[in-house]
Write an enzyme that holds these catalytic residues in place. Structure first.
Site, PDB file in Angstrom:
ATOM      1  N   HIS A 129     -10.276  -6.612  -1.616  1.00 30.01           N
ATOM      2  CA  HIS A 129     -11.483  -6.383  -0.825  1.00 30.01           C
ATOM      3  C   HIS A 129     -12.760  -5.966  -1.472  1.00 30.01           C
ATOM      4  O   HIS A 129     -12.687  -4.649  -1.295  1.00 30.01           O
ATOM      5  CB  HIS A 129     -10.976  -5.774   0.639  1.00 30.01           C
ATOM      6  CG  HIS A 129      -9.818  -6.447   1.370  1.00 30.01           C
ATOM      7  ND1 HIS A 129      -9.961  -7.150   2.227  1.00 30.01           N
ATOM      8  CD2 HIS A 129      -8.413  -5.774   1.351  1.00 30.01           C
ATOM      9  CE1 HIS A 129      -8.718  -7.526   2.771  1.00 30.01           C
ATOM     10  NE2 HIS A 129      -7.905  -6.827   2.123  1.00 30.01           N
ATOM     11  N   GLU A 166      -6.016 -10.724  -1.044  1.00 34.11           N
ATOM     12  CA  GLU A 166      -6.572 -10.626   0.004  1.00 34.11           C
ATOM     13  C   GLU A 166      -8.030 -10.665  -0.190  1.00 34.11           C
ATOM     14  O   GLU A 166      -8.591  -9.814   0.479  1.00 34.11           O
ATOM     15  CB  GLU A 166      -6.245  -9.227   0.827  1.00 34.11           C
ATOM     16  CG  GLU A 166      -4.860  -9.174   1.126  1.00 34.11           C
ATOM     17  CD  GLU A 166      -4.300  -7.946   1.931  1.00 34.11           C
ATOM     18  OE1 GLU A 166      -5.338  -7.323   2.427  1.00 34.11           O
ATOM     19  OE2 GLU A 166      -3.166  -7.687   2.138  1.00 34.11           O
ATOM     20  N   GLU A 184       0.877  -1.145   0.088  1.00 35.65           N
ATOM     21  CA  GLU A 184       0.159   0.048  -0.137  1.00 35.65           C
ATOM     22  C   GLU A 184       0.869   1.287  -0.001  1.00 35.65           C
ATOM     23  O   GLU A 184       0.482   2.272   0.893  1.00 35.65           O
ATOM     24  CB  GLU A 184      -0.816   0.040   1.333  1.00 35.65           C
ATOM     25  CG  GLU A 184      -1.907  -1.249   1.065  1.00 35.65           C
ATOM     26  CD  GLU A 184      -2.764  -1.224   2.598  1.00 35.65           C
ATOM     27  OE1 GLU A 184      -2.718  -0.507   3.102  1.00 35.65           O
ATOM     28  OE2 GLU A 184      -3.733  -2.313   2.433  1.00 35.65           O
ATOM     29  N   ASN A 239       2.332  -5.419  -3.088  1.00 34.71           N
ATOM     30  CA  ASN A 239       0.876  -5.678  -2.752  1.00 34.71           C
ATOM     31  C   ASN A 239       0.003  -4.335  -2.518  1.00 34.71           C
ATOM     32  O   ASN A 239       0.566  -3.369  -1.926  1.00 34.71           O
ATOM     33  CB  ASN A 239       0.850  -6.472  -1.219  1.00 34.71           C
ATOM     34  CG  ASN A 239      -0.644  -6.965  -1.022  1.00 34.71           C
ATOM     35  OD1 ASN A 239      -0.914  -7.794  -2.012  1.00 34.71           O
ATOM     36  ND2 ASN A 239      -1.166  -6.682   0.123  1.00 34.71           N
ATOM     37  N   ASP A 274     -11.922 -10.838   0.094  1.00 41.21           N
ATOM     38  CA  ASP A 274     -12.974 -11.091   0.805  1.00 41.21           C
ATOM     39  C   ASP A 274     -14.206 -10.321   0.316  1.00 41.21           C
ATOM     40  O   ASP A 274     -13.952  -9.478  -0.503  1.00 41.21           O
ATOM     41  CB  ASP A 274     -12.722 -10.967   2.403  1.00 41.21           C
ATOM     42  CG  ASP A 274     -12.264  -9.470   2.565  1.00 41.21           C
ATOM     43  OD1 ASP A 274     -12.339  -8.504   1.878  1.00 41.21           O
ATOM     44  OD2 ASP A 274     -11.506  -9.300   3.712  1.00 41.21           O
TER      45      ASP A 274
END
Ligand code: XIL
Length: 545
Positions: A277, A307, A198, A241, A309
């Site tokens: 996400h 990641e 990030e 990432n 979800d």
């Protein structure tokens, strides 16, 4: 001890205020990392240092049992030649036998969710506490799972001794020391590391996350971190990432350019993690996610969905409907990865709703694939089908005259001169607006009679601009419900290059608590004077085939 920090998860999932909840979905060459001779463990995708080939045989660590012994997601991933991963909560792994059992059965790739973050590893300056992280790695080794460390450099979850009062030289030495020490501790045991996490924030003036590292060292800390990592362990795969870059758009474009530049200058970066996400209201269009994965793969990077979800709570309605919509979100993202040679695999950010970090980000939600009693949810089948390459399908187009075959019928047009004719450089018909007076000049269609509460729906359209080297084009829905502020939902944004057709796409869901007075699709965006042409606009409901 695990400290739970509250942090944003990117704008993709931000709840819209008011009575309307609106959701959004969607729209190579394989990683030329390093030569396989460099790798400690050969060309298995589960091992570090493998070379040019896409994952073929899956995906466990070296010595994995034959595919026929595998079940569930592990088996499907092995067949697809992809990795299926999960972030692991070290405490749950220690204390909850069902958690450990499912992790071992269903996943062949694990990422410590917090245990390898800097504050966990080195809460006290100069002292390292490896035990939580070691326990995850040992579990993975015992169950033939590959491991990705996460994350060496991030602006969150850092030790308190790392402070703004430190000099640039002190911060630099601390960072280099941390990277070297950690990589050396795990040498030969990790497949990969998220080196930098990030680092981009388009809301800050510089475009970079203004972390302590950025403030003290400038953006050069990013390439330094990768170089120090390579120096400390030449065999492990090194990943960048990032959040909110799974769909093509301004942030993904920024990261793409940044990585292209770093790679061109020889910075050792092997892959990119697209965090993903998402929510049932908003996840990338299939075409858009595919195109994004491809362009990163064409840079020579291994692409991971890192990641995943899917939050469910923004739409009103019963759990059953939300869980079905969630299934489609998982299926779409996993399905695209499974069918893109440049995508190595998907890591879910946990697997059990009980332990999902999303629960700490506001209202408890059901963002993962096993419910609180460890029963597989519809989302589990979504992942399974996605790994088998079966993607959600888009239903009939609800836009009237979406291909402009009947001229402007059904559309409201704002902007200078309108012309409809054979599309230049593609099949079908185009509508073009010339002499536009402002960025809001464009095409509008009222969809109030055609879109009901629910979804998800997929939007796609082709756009082309003329009169600037590039310009943004947006698709959005303007929604008005009596008694509440009007809402704008951006379905897609693309920076269109001059003279080339590009696709604008995104998925969305709609939830109304009262019947809306307006639902308008708006296609617009380029500045005044830039011509805008549109072809083939479509919105269809998504469903499992
Ligand atoms: C999250 C963890 O899941 C939480 O337990 C912790 O409290 C905060 O961090 N992006 C990342 C992850 O890269 O490290 C974050 O993990 C989730 C968002």
């Amino acid at each position: 001890m695990q400290r739970r920090l509250s942090r944003g998860i990117g704008r993709a999932g931000v709840m819209l205020a008011g009575a309307v909840a609106i959701a959004g979905c969607g729209g190579p060459k394989q990683g030329f990392g390093r030569s396989s001779t460099e790798g400690a463990s050969g060309a298995n995708p589960a091992s570090g240092g493998s070379g040019a080939a896409p994952p073929t045989a899956n995906a466990g660590a070296a010595g994995m049992s034959a595919d026929s012994d595998l079940v569930g997601l592990r088996r499907a991933a092995a067949k697809a030649g992809k990795l299926i991963g999960a972030a692991v909560d070290a405490r749950a792994l220690r204390e909850d036998p069902s958690y450990a059992e499912i992790l071992a059965r269903e996943f062949d790739y694990v990422t410590p969710e917090n245990a390898t973050k800097w504050e966990e590893l080195a809460p006290t300056s100069g002292e390292y506490a490896w035990s939580d992280a070691d326990s995850v790695v040992e579990f993975a080794e015992a169950h033939q799972q590959a491991v990705k460390g996460h994350t060496l450099v991030w602006h969150r979850q850092n030790p308190t001794w790392l402070q703004a009062s430190m000099t640039p030289d002190e911060v630099r030495a601390a960072l280099k020391g941390h990277i070297s020490h950690t990589l050396q501790h795990y040498r030969g045991r990790m497949r990969a590391w998220d080196v930098v996490n990030e680092a981009v924030d388009l809301e800050s003036p510089s475009g970079y996350t203004e972390s302590l590292f950025w403030e003290k060292l400038g953006p050069g800390y990013i390439e330094d971190a990768f170089r120090w990592a390579r120096e400390a362990d030449p065999d492990v795969l090194l990943f960048y990432n990032e959040v909110g870059v799974e769909r093509i758009g301004p942030k993904a474009d920024f990261v793409f350019e940044m990585l292209r530049d770093l790679l061109a200058r020889g910075v050792p970066i092997d892959g990119i993690g697209l965090q993903s996400h998402v929510s049932i209201h908003r996840y990338p269009a299939e075409s858009n996610l595919r195109a994004n994965i491809r362009r990163f793969a064409e840079l020579g990077l291994r692409v991971n969905i890192s990641e995943l979800d899917a939050r469910t709570l923004l739409l009103p309605g019963e759990r059953e409907g939300r869980w079905e919509a969630q299934r489609l979100a998982f299926q779409q993202v996993v399905g695209v990865c499974a069918t893109e040679p440049g995508c190595e695999g998907v890591t879910l950010w946990g697997f059990a709703d009980e332990y999902s970090w999303i629960n700490d980000e506001g209202e408890p939600d059901d963002a993962l694939i096993f419910d609180r009693g460890y029963a597989a949810k519809p989302a589990y089948d979504g992942v399974l089908d996605g790994l088998s390459g079966v993607l959600p399908v888009v239903g009939e187009n609800v836009i009237e005259n979406g291909d402009f075959g009947r001229g402007v019928e059904g559309w409201a047009v704002a902007g200078g001169e309108v012309s409809v004719g054979a599309a230049e450089g593609r099949e079908g018909t185009q509508i073009c607006l010339r002499g536009r007076g402002s960025e809001t000049d464009g095409l509008t269609q009222d969809l109030r009679e055609r879109l009901a509460s629910g979804g998800p729906f997929a939007f796609s359209g082709r756009v082309r601009i003329q009169g600037a080297s590039h310009a943004p084009v947006t698709a959005s829905l303007h929604v008005e419900v009596e008694g509440t502020e009007p809402e704008e939902l951006q379905l897609g944004i693309i920076e269109a290059p001059e003279g080339t057709w590009v696709e604008l796409a995104g998925c969305f869901g709609l939830g109304f608590t009262a019947s809306p007075m307006a639902i308008e699709l708006m296609l617009q965006g380029p500045p005044a004077g830039v011509d805008l042409c549109v072809a083939q606009a479509a919105i269809g409901a998504l469903s499992a085939p």
